[in-house]
Design an enzyme around this catalytic site. Sequence first.
Site: not given
Ligand code: DGL
Length: 290
Positions: A91, A205
Site C-alpha cells: 500500500c 496505488c
Molecule cells: N492500495 C492503497 C495504496 O496503494 C490505497 C487505497 C486506499 O486509499 O485505502 O495506496
Amino acid sequence: MRVDLLAGATYNPAVMPSPVPTILVFDSGLGGLTVFSEVLKVRPDARYVYAADDAGFPYGRLSEAVLAERVVTVMERLIGLHDPDLVVVACNTASTVVLPHLRERFSIPFVGTVPAIKPAAQTTQTGYVTVLATPGTVARDYTRDLIEAYAAGCKVNLVGSRRLAGIAEAELAGSPVPDEELVAEMQPCFVQDEGGRTDVVALACTHYPLLLPRLQALAPWPVTWIDPAPAIARRVTQLIGQPVPGHEADENETMAVFTSGAGISAALRGALQDKGLPVVAVEDMPLLVG
Ligand code: DGL
C-alpha cells in the site's frame, strides 16, 4: 478470529515448524492482491497471509497520524497471530508514512510499496510523467522528495483520485462501474501541450493495476503504465531468498484476513480463490478514529 473455509479447504494454524517462510501481505483492501500475485510467482513455496484492513478503507482519506497509529495497531495483532518472517506493506498510502514506525516497533523485515517515480522518469521519452495515486499519497512529503530526487528533469503531473481505489474494489467484487465513471477519474492523467504529451503513468496505488485492462482500453492515447509489483517481488527474494527446492505451496495454509465483519460477495470469494486464497477469515478490528 472467525475462519471460514471453502469446500474442501483445511486450514490448520497449528502447523509444524516449516522450512518455508510465512509472508504477510498487507493493504487497506484488495489492492495488495496485485502485489501478492507477483510475490507468489517468485516464492510459490511460501505460506501467505493476505490481510486487508477493510475496516480502515480507504486509507487515502486518513490523516498521517491516524494512519500511522492504525497500521501499527493492526500490524501488532496480525504479527502476534501469524508470526510472519517478512511483511510486505502493499500500500503506497501506508508505506509513505508508516514504514519508519513499523521498523522501529518490530524486528522482522518490512518491504514497502512507494510511488514508482524513478522507473517512470527512466521510461519516459517525452518527459511528461503522471503519478496516479490516492489523495493521501499525493500529499506526502515522501512523494515530493522522490520527484525531486529522481524526476527533477520531468514534468510530473500528480493526480490524486478519490474514487479509483473504491472502483477497483467494486470491480473485483463483481460490480464494475460504467466506463464514463472510470474515464472521469483517469482523464486528469493525460496532459498535452505544445511541448509534448504524457507517455508514462505510474500506478502509485496498488488497487489501480486491478483496473489495468480497462485503463488501457479507455486511455485517449497509448502510454506505458508502471505497476511496481514485480519490483517488490524481486525485493522479497533479495531479503528471504529463492524458493526452497522440493516444497510445494499448500494453498490451504494460505489465507485472506479481513478486519471488518462486513462479509464478502460470492464474486469476491471466487476472485480470491482464483488468486490462490481459498480460506477467508475475519479478524474484527474496528477503526475507532478517522
Ligand atoms: N492500495 C492503497 C495504496 O496503494 C490505497 C487505497 C486506499 O486509499 O485505502 O495506496
